[in-house]
Scaffold this active site. Structure first.
Site, PDB file in Angstrom:
ATOM      1  N   LYS A  49       0.841  -1.205   0.000  1.00 37.32           N
ATOM      2  CA  LYS A  49       0.000   0.000   0.000  1.00 37.32           C
ATOM      3  C   LYS A  49       0.873   1.252   0.000  1.00 37.32           C
ATOM      4  O   LYS A  49       0.591   2.236  -0.678  1.00 37.32           O
ATOM      5  CB  LYS A  49      -0.947  -0.034   1.212  1.00 37.32           C
ATOM      6  CG  LYS A  49      -1.998  -1.139   1.080  1.00 37.32           C
ATOM      7  CD  LYS A  49      -2.787  -1.417   2.347  1.00 37.32           C
ATOM      8  CE  LYS A  49      -3.740  -2.597   2.114  1.00 37.32           C
ATOM      9  NZ  LYS A  49      -4.533  -2.983   3.278  1.00 37.32           N
ATOM     10  N   GLN A  93      -4.917  -1.718   9.521  1.00 38.52           N
ATOM     11  CA  GLN A  93      -4.806  -3.032   8.877  1.00 38.52           C
ATOM     12  C   GLN A  93      -5.441  -4.121   9.744  1.00 38.52           C
ATOM     13  O   GLN A  93      -5.186  -4.211  10.947  1.00 38.52           O
ATOM     14  CB  GLN A  93      -3.326  -3.345   8.606  1.00 38.52           C
ATOM     15  CG  GLN A  93      -3.084  -4.621   7.832  1.00 38.52           C
ATOM     16  CD  GLN A  93      -3.622  -4.595   6.392  1.00 38.52           C
ATOM     17  OE1 GLN A  93      -3.684  -3.552   5.748  1.00 38.52           O
ATOM     18  NE2 GLN A  93      -4.003  -5.752   5.892  1.00 38.52           N
ATOM     19  N   ASP A 116     -11.343   2.459   3.859  1.00 37.46           N
ATOM     20  CA  ASP A 116     -11.603   1.018   3.830  1.00 37.46           C
ATOM     21  C   ASP A 116     -13.087   0.711   3.639  1.00 37.46           C
ATOM     22  O   ASP A 116     -13.447  -0.418   3.295  1.00 37.46           O
ATOM     23  CB  ASP A 116     -11.190   0.393   5.178  1.00 37.46           C
ATOM     24  CG  ASP A 116      -9.887  -0.380   5.074  1.00 37.46           C
ATOM     25  OD1 ASP A 116      -9.582  -0.899   3.998  1.00 37.46           O
ATOM     26  OD2 ASP A 116      -9.188  -0.457   6.107  1.00 37.46           O
TER      27      ASP A 116
HETATM   28  N1  GUN Z   1      -6.939  -7.051   5.725  1.00 36.28           N
HETATM   29  C1  GUN Z   1      -7.256  -7.765   4.614  1.00 36.28           C
HETATM   30  N2  GUN Z   1      -7.866  -6.970   3.721  1.00 36.28           N
HETATM   31  C2  GUN Z   1      -7.943  -5.736   4.261  1.00 36.28           C
HETATM   32  C3  GUN Z   1      -8.470  -4.492   3.809  1.00 36.28           C
HETATM   33  O1  GUN Z   1      -9.018  -4.333   2.716  1.00 36.28           O
HETATM   34  N3  GUN Z   1      -8.347  -3.457   4.675  1.00 36.28           N
HETATM   35  C4  GUN Z   1      -7.776  -3.588   5.903  1.00 36.28           C
HETATM   36  N4  GUN Z   1      -7.727  -2.510   6.677  1.00 36.28           N
HETATM   37  N5  GUN Z   1      -7.287  -4.720   6.361  1.00 36.28           N
HETATM   38  C5  GUN Z   1      -7.375  -5.792   5.533  1.00 36.28           C
END
Ligand code: GUN
Length: 292
Positions: A49, A93, A116
């Site tokens: 990211k 996350q 998100d």
């Molecule tokens: N863990 C797995 N996929 C995601 C996501 O799209 N966002 C976040 N914050 N954590 C994740």
């Protein structure tokens, strides 16, 4: 059978966003990435990211609190980021360590910065088909993959395997939307579903998001179906230097020959999740009332 190349489609989106960010007046978009602890999968996702942000011209702020952080301390961190006018998007996350209430943390992030799409307000807006909200990145990425690969959903039977907040539920809501590119008939299956293969075999488009390695086998798939594999599972493999290999929720070797299209793991849905996070961050910047 044709592979749906998530890397290629994500690269197209990233190139589009790069041009869009270059043309934005004022400061660049800013994304805060919060990763609690050192879970290896989370370390790898957050690094991806961060790299995509840099490529597009999005500023990223990395915050790595220790695994021992308390709920109150994490709330305080989120509050601080919510109040910071220079931060457009906040991502915490998942998964969080067991002692933390993940949904409470997602709700604490202000809805306007919730790139998100996990906040109550954004899920409500998705259900109401209000496109000022943020849609969760993985399901948004699945829809974009299907759209850009020329797979129409209207009138088709989409079967979603899994009912998580992050993938299954929002994916079902998106496929149901009254858009020319959605309008699907949707079935959501989960661990308590009776006679699962009878339902998955009806799918024109099967979205596998249950988090169980190679769960979907050939007897569960209709010949000619489009299969979207959302799973990222690490299974032990002594022949690999890392000691494991990545595999999806679909048993690719036996299912792929049956399909009209299928996403590989890795290189299918994964890169799209990151691309859609970037897209949401640019949207958050545009919608942020604090200019400059
Ligand atoms: N863990 C797995 N996929 C995601 C996501 O799209 N966002 C976040 N914050 N954590 C994740």
């Amino acid at each position: 059978m044709e592979l749906i190349d998530g890397n290629k489609i994500a690269a197209e989106i990233i190139a589009e966003l790069k041009a869009e960010v270059a043309a934005l007046p004022g400061r660049k978009p800013c994304l805060a990435l919060v990763r609690v602890g050192e879970d290896p999968a989370s370390v790898s996702y957050v690094t991806k990211k961060q790299k995509s942000s840099a490529e597009i011209g999005i500023e990223s702020r990395l915050i790595f609190p220790p695994v021992t952080i308390s709920q109150e301390e994490l709330f305080a961190l989120v509050d601080q980021l919510n109040a910071d006018p220079g931060v457009d998007g906040i991502l915490v996350q998942s998964p969080l360590p067991k002692h933390l209430n993940e949904v409470a943390v997602f709700r604490r992030i202000s809805a306007e910065k919730d790139v998100d799409g996990f906040h109550t307000m954004n899920l409500g807006k998705l259900a109401q088909e209000d496109d000022t909200g943020f849609v969760a990145c993985t399901p948004a990425g699945i829809m974009e993959l299907l759209r850009r690969s020329g797979v129409p959903l209207s009138g088709k039977h989409v079967v979603v395997l899994g009912r998580s907040l992050i993938v299954g539920k929002p994916a079902a809501l998106l496929a149901l939307q009254r858009h020319p590119w959605a309008n699907a008939t949707v079935t959501v299956c989960h661990s308590q579903t009776v006679n699962l293969p009878a339902l998955t075999r009806q799918a024109d488009v099967l979205i596998a998001a249950i988090g169980r390695a190679e769960f979907v086998t050939a007897d569960m798939v209709k010949p000619g179906a489009v299969v979207i594999d959302v799973g990222v599972n690490r299974v032990p493999d002594a022949t690999k230097k890392s000691g494991y290999r990545l595999t999806g929720d679909v048993h690719f070797p036996t299912v792929a020959p049956l399909c009209s299209r299928i996403t590989p793991v890795p290189g299918g849905v994964g890169p799209m999740t990151v691309a859609m996070l970037m897209k949401n961050t640019v949207k958050a910047r545009r919608q942020n009332p604090v200019k400059g």
